[in-house]
Write an enzyme that holds these catalytic residues in place. Structure first.
Site, mmCIF file in Angstrom:
data_model
loop_
_atom_site.group_PDB
_atom_site.id
_atom_site.type_symbol
_atom_site.label_atom_id
_atom_site.label_comp_id
_atom_site.label_asym_id
_atom_site.label_seq_id
_atom_site.Cartn_x
_atom_site.Cartn_y
_atom_site.Cartn_z
ATOM 1 N N ARG A 203 36.236 49.491 -41.674
ATOM 2 C CA ARG A 203 37.285 48.698 -42.316
ATOM 3 C C ARG A 203 36.948 48.359 -43.758
ATOM 4 N NH1 ARG A 203 39.133 46.851 -37.937
ATOM 5 N NH2 ARG A 203 36.978 47.157 -37.386
ATOM 6 N N THR A 204 35.773 47.780 -43.974
ATOM 7 C CA THR A 204 35.422 47.322 -45.317
ATOM 8 C C THR A 204 35.355 48.497 -46.283
ATOM 9 O OG1 THR A 204 34.136 45.563 -44.295
ATOM 10 C CG2 THR A 204 33.727 45.992 -46.611
ATOM 11 N N LYS B 296 14.086 60.494 -47.459
ATOM 12 C CA LYS B 296 12.921 61.078 -48.132
ATOM 13 C C LYS B 296 12.062 60.014 -48.792
ATOM 14 C CE LYS B 296 15.672 65.165 -49.200
ATOM 15 N NZ LYS B 296 16.409 65.807 -50.288
ATOM 16 N N ARG C 42 26.924 47.641 -49.268
ATOM 17 C CA ARG C 42 26.596 47.013 -47.981
ATOM 18 C C ARG C 42 25.178 47.434 -47.634
ATOM 19 N NH1 ARG C 42 30.076 46.636 -42.658
ATOM 20 N NH2 ARG C 42 30.917 45.009 -43.989
ATOM 21 N N HIS D 273 29.232 37.896 -46.612
ATOM 22 C CA HIS D 273 30.234 38.962 -46.707
ATOM 23 C C HIS D 273 31.415 38.350 -47.462
ATOM 24 C CE1 HIS D 273 32.699 42.292 -46.032
ATOM 25 N NE2 HIS D 273 32.669 42.415 -44.724
#
Lengths: 181, 306
Positions: free
Chosen positions: B59-60, B87, B109, B137
């Protein structure tokens, strides 16, 4: 420099009457025409014109308000982003004859942005521009009004101030030095 | 002309009440834009935005990407899987390599709390936090508060209960800050095992009974039960949680007034909320999703100028 009055209430009324008649001459009963006031300052003029046209017997008069903030070409070139105003267009302009209404035409950049913005609501048949005051010799873009209330000569450090009875208590147009605004 | 008091959006904690109102006012106009026949404006046409998602999101991520595209920004998408992270590249190196490609803003995020703030101090770009671990958030909280404002007209004096896994929820913390700054009262409700110690120190009411929260509130924000955390034994079973804290139509009707129901998604139907409630007129869950795009457009627009 002091405030210089360009149009007092009586002369402003004559000019507005003339603009109404010119609109009726070109658009008849407005069956396929819509008025779009450019926010923020074109809104008051558009609402006044609608009122006057109604009193002349034009009953069908769709009026929309268009905010052009998100379409300006100077984003990130100012210190802070501009606060947007309300856009209120409850109809599609597809195939319509659109008349943009703004109080003062200066550089022409707002009208350029409006030409972009209106296409979010469809493709108009044609677009005309009505301005109450045109500041001569200050256009930065090839944009000229189809209906012009009054032309003035002014320098960049001056500002044209349009006052409305509904908001400011009197109808009056004046030129003032920019600092005093 | 008005501006946010901050150059990044790292958390609601850094915002002033005026900032929040400015974001709401700007989002009002963007909400009008995204309901036009043509939903795109050219404001950010010379801006490039990288979406760095080091943690899963549907969603975000979609909402940010759509907001960026509606503003005509150029968009780069990065997700942790299939990247050079495996890596051994550090976060700062990853970010600086992306910025070397002339990127103006980063939406990130990350599973670690404070990752956005960490990055904002070390790289030259505007950072927007799209969720950092269990910390904040901010855009979710803004869209929640915006959705309440839209439904109830005003936030001041409104009572909002946030129900569920408060301990692990970044949405809960950002919600508390945002709602309080917008003038609302907040109650946190959930099992004792999922309630942070000293939760009252945030200036909120705390309840361990859903019925009590429902009797008190105008709005209930039902958080997701994070099933991935079940193995740690925070509560005995999903079924027991659903019986104690799951919102059913019966519990909703038992409250003395109409309550607005919210959920940040993804919904576990039948656990924290039944389908009957989620799909009812009490629910503004899909309005939240729509408003998410408008809020993110407003945040991007206001921050892109800095």
């Amino acid at each position: 420099m002091r405030k210089k009055i360009i149009l007092d209430e009586e002369r402003m009324h004559i000019v507005l009457e003339r603009l109404c008649f010119q609109l009726v001459e070109q658009h008849g009963d407005f069956t396929n025409s819509v008025l779009i006031g450019l926010q923020p300052r074109g809104a008051a003029l558009a609402e006044r014109l609608v009122k006057m046209l109604r009193s002349k017997g034009v009953s069908h008069l769709p009026l929309g308000l268009l905010d052009i903030t998100f379409f300006r070409d100077d984003f990130r070139r100012r210190d802070a982003p501009l606060q947007p105003n309300q856009t209120k267009i409850d109809f599609l302009v597809e195939g319509k004859r659109v008349i943009f209404i703004d109080d003062v035409l200066y550089t022409g950049r707002s009208v350029r942005a409006a030409l972009d913005a209106i296409h979010s609501f469809g493709r108009p048949a044609d677009i005309e521009l009505l301005t109450l005051i045109e500041r001569r010799f200050s256009r930065k873009l090839p944009i000229y009004p189809n209906y012009c209330g009054h032309s003035v000569d002014s320098i960049d450090s001056e500002r044209v101030l349009v006052e409305w009875k509904e908001v400011h208590g009197k109808d009056q147009i004046s030129i003032i030095p920019h600092e005093s605004t | 002309m008005s501006q946010l008091s901050t150059d990044h959006l790292l958390g609601i904690k850094d915002l002033t009440p005026e900032d929040i109102q400015l974001i709401f006012k700007t989002a009002d106009q963007f909400k009008e834009v995204i309901n036009r026949p043509i939903k795109k404006v050219p404001s950010l046409r010379d801006i490039t935005i990288a979406n760095l998602f080091f943690e899963n999101s549907t969603r975000t991520k979609l909402s940010f990407e759509l907001a960026e595209k509606r503003l005509s920004a150029d968009v780069l998408n990065f997700s942790a899987s299939g990247s050079s992270l495996s890596k051994g590249e550090t976060l700062i190196d990853t970010a600086n390599n992306i910025l070397a490609m002339k990127v103006d803003m980063i939406v990130m995020r990350h599973p670690n709390p404070g990752a956005a703030e960490f990055l904002s101090r070390r790289v030259k770009a505007t950072i927007i936090n799209a969720g950092d671990g269990t910390h904040e958030h901010p855009t979710q909280a803004l869209l929640d508060a915006f959705s309440i404002r839209e439904r109830l007209g005003d936030l001041s004096g409104k009572k909002v209960a946030v129900v569920g896994d408060i301990l692990h929820s970044r949405v809960a913390l950002s919600n508390v800050f945002c709602l309080q700054k917008a003038g609302a009262e907040v109650m946190l409700c959930g099992p004792r095992t999922l309630m942070p110690l000293h939760a009252e120190s945030l200036g909120v009411k705390v309840s361990y009974r859903l019925e009590e929260a429902l009797e008190w509130c105008d709005v209930a924000n039902m958080l997701r039960v994070q099933k991935e955390r079940m193995d740690k034994g925070y509560f005995p079973s999903i079924r027991e949680y659903a019986m104690q804290y799951g919102l059913t139509m019966k519990k909703l009707k038992a409250a003395s007034r109409d309550i607005v129901i919210m959920h940040p998604g993804p919904i576990n139907r039948g656990v924290e909320i039944t389908s009957e409630v989620a799909d009812s007129d009490y629910s503004i869950i899909l309005n939240q999703v729509e408003n998410g795009v408008a809020i993110r457009m407003a945040v991007l627009y206001l921050l892109a100028n800095t």
